[in-house]
Write an enzyme that holds these catalytic residues in place. Sequence first.
Site, PDB file in Angstrom:
ATOM      1  N   PRO A   1      44.643  49.425  42.145  1.00 35.20           N
ATOM      2  CA  PRO A   1      45.822  48.381  41.787  1.00 35.20           C
ATOM      3  C   PRO A   1      44.735  47.374  41.229  1.00 35.20           C
ATOM      4  O   PRO A   1      43.999  47.248  41.610  1.00 35.20           O
ATOM      5  CB  PRO A   1      46.412  47.650  43.206  1.00 35.20           C
ATOM      6  CG  PRO A   1      45.600  49.076  44.042  1.00 35.20           C
ATOM      7  CD  PRO A   1      44.436  49.528  43.252  1.00 35.20           C
ATOM      8  N   GLU A   2      45.831  47.114  39.895  1.00 38.41           N
ATOM      9  CA  GLU A   2      44.957  46.046  39.305  1.00 38.41           C
ATOM     10  C   GLU A   2      45.252  44.700  39.389  1.00 38.41           C
ATOM     11  O   GLU A   2      46.095  44.421  40.645  1.00 38.41           O
ATOM     12  CB  GLU A   2      45.532  46.203  37.934  1.00 38.41           C
ATOM     13  CG  GLU A   2      44.916  47.565  36.982  1.00 38.41           C
ATOM     14  CD  GLU A   2      45.686  48.044  35.907  1.00 38.41           C
ATOM     15  OE1 GLU A   2      45.299  47.046  35.304  1.00 38.41           O
ATOM     16  OE2 GLU A   2      45.642  48.526  35.340  1.00 38.41           O
TER      17      GLU A   2
ATOM     18  N   LYS B   1      40.433  41.587  41.474  1.00 41.67           N
ATOM     19  CA  LYS B   1      41.039  42.656  42.434  1.00 41.67           C
ATOM     20  C   LYS B   1      40.523  41.994  44.216  1.00 41.67           C
ATOM     21  O   LYS B   1      40.304  43.473  44.970  1.00 41.67           O
ATOM     22  CB  LYS B   1      40.968  43.696  41.466  1.00 41.67           C
ATOM     23  CG  LYS B   1      40.445  44.758  40.910  1.00 41.67           C
ATOM     24  CD  LYS B   1      40.551  46.278  39.932  1.00 41.67           C
ATOM     25  CE  LYS B   1      41.192  46.348  39.078  1.00 41.67           C
ATOM     26  NZ  LYS B   1      40.204  47.776  38.445  1.00 41.67           N
TER      27      LYS B   1
ATOM     28  N   ARG C   1      29.761  36.490  40.816  1.00 47.92           N
ATOM     29  CA  ARG C   1      29.452  37.716  39.257  1.00 47.92           C
ATOM     30  C   ARG C   1      30.747  38.284  39.168  1.00 47.92           C
ATOM     31  O   ARG C   1      30.884  38.650  38.279  1.00 47.92           O
ATOM     32  CB  ARG C   1      28.639  38.205  40.303  1.00 47.92           C
ATOM     33  CG  ARG C   1      29.817  39.531  41.775  1.00 47.92           C
ATOM     34  CD  ARG C   1      28.674  40.446  42.626  1.00 47.92           C
ATOM     35  NE  ARG C   1      29.337  40.592  43.512  1.00 47.92           N
ATOM     36  CZ  ARG C   1      29.328  40.219  44.574  1.00 47.92           C
ATOM     37  NH1 ARG C   1      28.769  39.980  45.317  1.00 47.92           N
ATOM     38  NH2 ARG C   1      30.117  41.593  45.593  1.00 47.92           N
TER      39      ARG C   1
ATOM     40  N   ASN D   1      42.860  50.562  34.305  1.00 50.87           N
ATOM     41  CA  ASN D   1      42.861  51.268  33.048  1.00 50.87           C
ATOM     42  C   ASN D   1      44.201  51.097  32.325  1.00 50.87           C
ATOM     43  O   ASN D   1      44.285  51.127  30.850  1.00 50.87           O
ATOM     44  CB  ASN D   1      43.078  52.297  34.085  1.00 50.87           C
ATOM     45  CG  ASN D   1      42.341  53.556  33.026  1.00 50.87           C
ATOM     46  OD1 ASN D   1      42.473  53.360  31.827  1.00 50.87           O
ATOM     47  ND2 ASN D   1      42.428  54.561  33.453  1.00 50.87           N
TER      48      ASN D   1
ATOM     49  N   ARG E   1      36.143  56.964  33.540  1.00 51.91           N
ATOM     50  CA  ARG E   1      36.927  56.297  33.194  1.00 51.91           C
ATOM     51  C   ARG E   1      37.830  57.091  32.642  1.00 51.91           C
ATOM     52  O   ARG E   1      37.633  57.004  31.224  1.00 51.91           O
ATOM     53  CB  ARG E   1      37.635  54.869  33.298  1.00 51.91           C
ATOM     54  CG  ARG E   1      36.819  54.322  34.596  1.00 51.91           C
ATOM     55  CD  ARG E   1      37.213  54.618  35.483  1.00 51.91           C
ATOM     56  NE  ARG E   1      38.697  54.795  36.192  1.00 51.91           N
ATOM     57  CZ  ARG E   1      39.164  53.259  36.373  1.00 51.91           C
ATOM     58  NH1 ARG E   1      38.182  52.784  37.099  1.00 51.91           N
ATOM     59  NH2 ARG E   1      40.823  53.101  36.872  1.00 51.91           N
TER      60      ARG E   1
END
Length: 271
Positions: free
Chosen positions: A2-3, A52, A127, A168, A260
Amino acid sequence: MPEGHTLHRLAKLHQRRLAGGVVRVSSPQGKFAAGAARVDGQLLVRAEAWGKHLLHHYESGLVVHVHLGLYGKFTEGLVPMGEPVGQVRMRIFGGGPGEAPGFGTDLRGPTACEVYTDAEVAALTDRLGPDPLRRGADPDRAWQRIHRSRRPIGALLMDQQVLAGVGNVYRAELLFRHGISPQRPGTALSAGEWDAMWTDLVALMGVGVRVGKMVVVRPEHDRGEPSYAVDRPRTYVYRRPGSACRVCGTPVAHSVLEARNLFWCPSCQAG
């Protein structure tokens, strides 16, 4: 995986249906039992997303941090929820018998479900790069890292320390929409190109939050070959290797970049 828009939708749902009330938290599976016991019966102050990551803030100052990873999923229902089905890592609900119908949700298969302190939350967010869906996010923080790096822009966009929440699909589609090769080094991107990409990304991900789907194809190109899945809107290049580009007809290319899958149009994104 999931984005970011998915996590922001979940945060909004949990904020609306659970925040501001006392909630019951358990771990039917048992893997989160100790953590659940630390927040069970507390007031859930607020739910928010950062990239995320989903964060539930409790009145004690403790925070439940969830990262869905590849397989994590929340399923919702009304209280009483019935017996858990499958491996439920965390069950959380508010309201119930004797009150107005309550809301509950079961979490299965996350990469992370753990209790954080405020200091640990700060370390996490420090971060992460700017999240296009968070108010006040500073795109210059990402730009400072992008324009100094010779890594491909296709890799930089997926680096959560550069930009939080992009996965992605948004990576592939954003680069196509701006005619930028995913292999172009960050040092070769102009400030104007980055400004346009950020503005577009904020808008695209905002649509994703509102409608629950990634809508990335412009209306004039939303025709022809169907989507890569029956429940997904069309994409320009994502998961369309070998298919004709919706704009120029060139076969969509595929390769692997930093482990990826990468999709792009060699003509529309040349150079």
